[in-house]
Design an enzyme around this catalytic site. Sequence first.
Site, PDB file in Angstrom:
ATOM      1  N   GLY A  13     -10.533 -31.742 -27.363  1.00 38.27           N
ATOM      2  CA  GLY A  13     -10.440 -30.668 -28.455  1.00 38.27           C
ATOM      3  C   GLY A  13      -9.006 -30.697 -28.665  1.00 38.27           C
ATOM      4  N   MET A  94     -17.435 -38.285 -30.574  1.00 34.53           N
ATOM      5  CA  MET A  94     -17.935 -39.785 -30.214  1.00 34.53           C
ATOM      6  C   MET A  94     -19.100 -40.086 -30.510  1.00 34.53           C
ATOM      7  SD  MET A  94     -14.820 -40.256 -28.893  1.00 34.53           S
ATOM      8  CE  MET A  94     -15.063 -41.730 -28.197  1.00 34.53           C
ATOM      9  N   ARG A  95     -19.512 -39.882 -31.805  1.00 29.48           N
ATOM     10  CA  ARG A  95     -20.926 -40.443 -32.178  1.00 29.48           C
ATOM     11  C   ARG A  95     -20.510 -41.229 -33.562  1.00 29.48           C
ATOM     12  NH1 ARG A  95     -25.419 -39.630 -29.755  1.00 29.48           N
ATOM     13  NH2 ARG A  95     -26.394 -40.412 -31.464  1.00 29.48           N
ATOM     14  N   LEU A  97     -21.676 -41.845 -37.296  1.00 30.64           N
ATOM     15  CA  LEU A  97     -22.595 -40.993 -38.042  1.00 30.64           C
ATOM     16  C   LEU A  97     -23.461 -41.928 -38.993  1.00 30.64           C
ATOM     17  CD1 LEU A  97     -19.443 -39.201 -39.157  1.00 30.64           C
ATOM     18  CD2 LEU A  97     -21.039 -38.178 -37.760  1.00 30.64           C
ATOM     19  N   HIS A 113      -7.217 -41.007 -36.359  1.00 34.11           N
ATOM     20  CA  HIS A 113      -7.518 -42.104 -35.512  1.00 34.11           C
ATOM     21  C   HIS A 113      -6.001 -42.384 -35.031  1.00 34.11           C
ATOM     22  CE1 HIS A 113      -9.278 -45.887 -34.138  1.00 34.11           C
ATOM     23  NE2 HIS A 113      -8.156 -46.662 -34.598  1.00 34.11           N
ATOM     24  N   GLU A 178      -0.619 -36.587 -34.182  1.00 35.84           N
ATOM     25  CA  GLU A 178      -1.689 -36.308 -34.628  1.00 35.84           C
ATOM     26  C   GLU A 178      -1.752 -34.728 -34.674  1.00 35.84           C
ATOM     27  OE1 GLU A 178      -4.976 -37.630 -32.244  1.00 35.84           O
ATOM     28  OE2 GLU A 178      -4.425 -39.433 -32.320  1.00 35.84           O
TER      29      GLU A 178
HETATM   30  C1  GRF Z   1      -7.716 -38.391 -30.583  1.00 38.42           C
HETATM   31  O1  GRF Z   1      -6.676 -39.479 -29.957  1.00 38.42           O
HETATM   32  C2  GRF Z   1      -8.140 -38.819 -32.047  1.00 38.42           C
HETATM   33  O2  GRF Z   1      -7.189 -39.600 -32.762  1.00 38.42           O
HETATM   34  C3  GRF Z   1      -9.354 -39.508 -31.723  1.00 38.42           C
HETATM   35  O3  GRF Z   1      -9.926 -38.913 -30.532  1.00 38.42           O
HETATM   36  C4  GRF Z   1      -8.903 -38.251 -29.948  1.00 38.42           C
HETATM   37  C5  GRF Z   1      -9.547 -36.835 -29.688  1.00 38.42           C
HETATM   38  O4  GRF Z   1      -8.657 -36.095 -29.022  1.00 38.42           O
HETATM   39  N1  GRF Z   1     -10.250 -39.656 -32.837  1.00 38.42           N
HETATM   40  P1  GRF Z   1      -8.623 -34.673 -28.751  1.00 38.42           P
HETATM   41  O5  GRF Z   1     -10.335 -34.209 -28.231  1.00 38.42           O
HETATM   42  O6  GRF Z   1      -8.381 -34.036 -30.205  1.00 38.42           O
HETATM   43  O7  GRF Z   1      -7.655 -34.098 -27.649  1.00 38.42           O
END
Ligand code: GRF
Length: 240
Positions: A13, A94-95, A97, A113, A178
């Site tokens: 998160g 992690m699913r 959709l 991503h 990110e």
């Molecule tokens: C990140 O690397 C994002 O790019 C990918 O999943 C990861 C999530 O990390 N989709 P977090 O749970 O936000 O720390």
Amino acid sequence: MGLKVGVLASGRGSNFKAVLDHIRFGVLKNVEVAVLVSNKSDANALKIADEYGVKAAVIVPKVPREKVSEFFDREAVKILEENGADLVILAGYMRVLTPYIIGKYRWKMMNIHPALLPSFPGLHAQRQALEHGVKVSGCTVHYVDEGVDTGPIILQCPVLIREDDTEEKLSDRIRVYEHRLYSKAIQLHADGRLRVEDRKVMIDYSDDWERRWNERQSSYLKYQAEMWRKEGKPLEELLG
Ligand code: GRF
């Protein structure tokens, strides 16, 4: 009235937290997180929601295996609608959709991503980049369509690969960007500055939008540097 964001997260998160911090510092304006939805009862994202006083829901599947995806997405839509979400962001969800939820939130659902799409979609994008031997990777924010990480690209940020990189080091460096990029995309969406034409996202940066954003974001950047220093990974060293 501001934009209500619904967040779907399964794990750490940290991107969810970065969005909340952007709101807390007044960087993200006219945006609130209405609800966090998780498919994991032990997700760290739930602890973050608790800390920041954000409403959270966990979806527990009560159907046979082959119906789980459909069940999750129906439940998620129900919760998102109940909480008035205008935009859904995937933050380490992690699913896969189903078309049902994707159709409901067409160009109103974003994902982040850890690679420069369309290179290295799917899982372990950082490892894929290292194994391929590319010299530049990075992160991408995109709208979600029916494919895996194939939707219209909103923003990207490059990160140079180093010869002594490990998956962990590269992931950390990408994560720094990110955390800065996701909120920028959300603000652009909230301000009505994104327009999808075919598969291109046109961005309206008029009226000095970007300069104003960068000015506001500087308070978050200071806080971010402090956070990484506390974790024993000062950004001066991490980013070099
Ligand atoms: C990140 O690397 C994002 O790019 C990918 O999943 C990861 C999530 O990390 N989709 P977090 O749970 O936000 O720390």
